[in-house]
Design an enzyme around this catalytic site. Structure first.
Site, mmCIF file in Angstrom:
data_model
loop_
_atom_site.group_PDB
_atom_site.id
_atom_site.type_symbol
_atom_site.label_atom_id
_atom_site.label_comp_id
_atom_site.label_asym_id
_atom_site.label_seq_id
_atom_site.Cartn_x
_atom_site.Cartn_y
_atom_site.Cartn_z
ATOM 1 N N ARG A 70 -4.482 16.438 -39.757
ATOM 2 C CA ARG A 70 -3.284 15.793 -40.307
ATOM 3 C C ARG A 70 -3.622 14.737 -41.372
ATOM 4 O O ARG A 70 -2.859 14.538 -42.309
ATOM 5 C CB ARG A 70 -2.479 15.167 -39.147
ATOM 6 C CG ARG A 70 -1.150 14.532 -39.549
ATOM 7 C CD ARG A 70 -0.344 14.169 -38.304
ATOM 8 N NE ARG A 70 0.690 13.195 -38.541
ATOM 9 C CZ ARG A 70 1.975 13.494 -38.772
ATOM 10 N NH1 ARG A 70 2.363 14.757 -38.829
ATOM 11 N NH2 ARG A 70 2.859 12.554 -38.970
ATOM 12 N N ILE A 103 6.231 12.539 -44.144
ATOM 13 C CA ILE A 103 5.645 13.568 -43.288
ATOM 14 C C ILE A 103 6.260 13.308 -41.913
ATOM 15 O O ILE A 103 6.290 12.170 -41.445
ATOM 16 C CB ILE A 103 4.099 13.492 -43.263
ATOM 17 C CG1 ILE A 103 3.502 14.543 -42.310
ATOM 18 C CG2 ILE A 103 3.592 12.107 -42.887
ATOM 19 C CD1 ILE A 103 1.958 14.620 -42.392
ATOM 20 N N SER A 104 6.786 14.350 -41.268
ATOM 21 C CA SER A 104 7.498 14.175 -40.007
ATOM 22 C C SER A 104 6.563 13.703 -38.894
ATOM 23 O O SER A 104 5.352 13.932 -38.933
ATOM 24 C CB SER A 104 8.162 15.487 -39.588
ATOM 25 O OG SER A 104 9.064 15.915 -40.575
ATOM 26 N N GLN A 105 7.153 13.078 -37.899
ATOM 27 C CA GLN A 105 6.441 12.643 -36.697
ATOM 28 C C GLN A 105 5.768 13.858 -36.030
ATOM 29 O O GLN A 105 6.376 14.922 -35.958
ATOM 30 C CB GLN A 105 7.484 12.043 -35.751
ATOM 31 C CG GLN A 105 6.987 11.593 -34.414
ATOM 32 C CD GLN A 105 8.148 11.317 -33.461
ATOM 33 O OE1 GLN A 105 9.232 11.883 -33.602
ATOM 34 N NE2 GLN A 105 7.919 10.447 -32.508
#
Ligand code: SAH
Length: 220
Positions: A40, A66-68
Site C-alpha cells: 500500500r 486513497i480509501s481506508q
C-alpha cells in the site's frame, strides 16, 4: 519517525491486516491474501508513506483520497471475485484498490477522471507487474463500453444514484458495489443482476466517499 530510520512496511501490513481487517470480520482468505501482498505504501505520495497503513483514508492530491484499508477490503469481499471475472472499476485514484482487484480477478478495467492520478496509478501498477489492468481517463459514470459486459463493477466515489450505464454494462449474474446517497454520507449498496436481467438491491454499511462527478453523477 526519525531521519534515516527504516520502516518495516511488511510488518505494518501484517498489523493492518490483523487489527483492521481480521478483527473486524473480513473473512475471505483470498481477500486477506491480497492485502498481505499488495504494498500500500507504493500508492501514496512519498511523504505519506509512513502513514500508509493507518486506519483511515489519506490524501493523494487533487482533492482525492486513497480509501481506508477496511473499506477497500469490505467492498472487495462484497464483490465476491472469481479468478476469471472481468471487472470494471470507477475511480482509479491511487490504484490501490485496482491492484487488489488485479490480484483476485481475471481482467480489470479502471476509469479515472483526473489524468494525473490515472497516470500515476498506471505507473505504479506497471512497476509492480500487473499485466491484467487497463486504465482510461474519462467519465466513469458512463462506464467503459468497449469491454462490456462486466461480471463485477465497483464504484469508489459517492454517487447520487446508481448510474444507468453501469447497470446496462453489468452482465447477467453480475454484481455491483457502489456507495449511494447525499454528497457527504452514503450507504454501500450491492446490486445483483439476475440471469433474466432483473436488478436486486441490498444495503450494507454507511460510508463516506469523495463525490462521483460526471454526467450520471454530481455536477462539479
Ligand atoms: N479506490 C481509490 C479511491 C480514490 S477516491 C483509492 O483507494 O485510491 C475516488 C476517485 O474517483 C478519485 O480519484 C476521483 O477523481 C474519481 N472520480 C470521481 N468521479 C469520477 C468519474 N465520474 N469517473 C471516474 N473517476 C471519478
Amino acid at each position: 519517525m526519525g531521519r534515516g530510520e527504516v520502516v518495516n512496511f511488511a510488518r505494518l501490513r501484517e498489523k493492518m491486516v490483523q487489527e483492521q481487517l481480521l478483527e473486524r470480520g473480513i473473512r475471505d482468505s483470498r481477500v486477506i491474501g491480497a492485502f498481505l501482498k499488495v504494498p500500500r505504501e507504493k500508492f501514496v505520495p512519498k511523504k505519506m508513506q509512513v502513514y500508509a497503513y493507518e486506519d483511515g483514508p489519506l490524501s493523494i492530491g487533487y482533492g482525492q483520497t486513497i480509501s481506508q484499508p477496511y473499506m477497500v477490503a469490505l467492498m472487495t469481499e462484497l464483490l465476491g471475485l472469481d479468478k476469471r471475472d472481468k471487472v470494471l472499476e470507477i475511480g482509479t485514484g491511487s490504484g490501490y484498490q485496482t491492484a487488489i482487484l488485479a490480484e483476485l480477478a481475471g481482467e480489470v478495467y479502471s476509469v479515472e477522471r483526473i489524468p494525473e492520478l490515472a497516470e500515476r496509478a498506471q505507473e505504479v501498477l506497471q512497476d509492480l507487474g500487473y499485466a491484467n489492468v487497463k486504465i482510461r481517463v474519462g467519465d466513469g459514470t458512463l462506464g467503459w463500453d468497449t469491454y462490456a459486459p462486466y461480471d463485477r463493477i465497483i464504484v469508489t466515489a459517492g454517487a447520487p444514484k446508481v448510474p444507468l450505464p453501469l447497470i446496462e454494462q453489468l452482465a447477467p449474474g453480475g454484481r455491483m458495489v457502489i456507495p449511494v446517497g447525499p454528497r457527504y454520507h452514503q450507504v454501500l449498496k450491492v446490486l445483483e443482476k439476475t440471469s433474466d436481467g432483473e436488478v436486486v438491491e441490498k444495503e450494507d454499511i454507511p460510508c463516506v466517499f469523495v463525490p462521483l462527478i460526471g454526467a450520471e453523477g454530481w455536477q462539479e
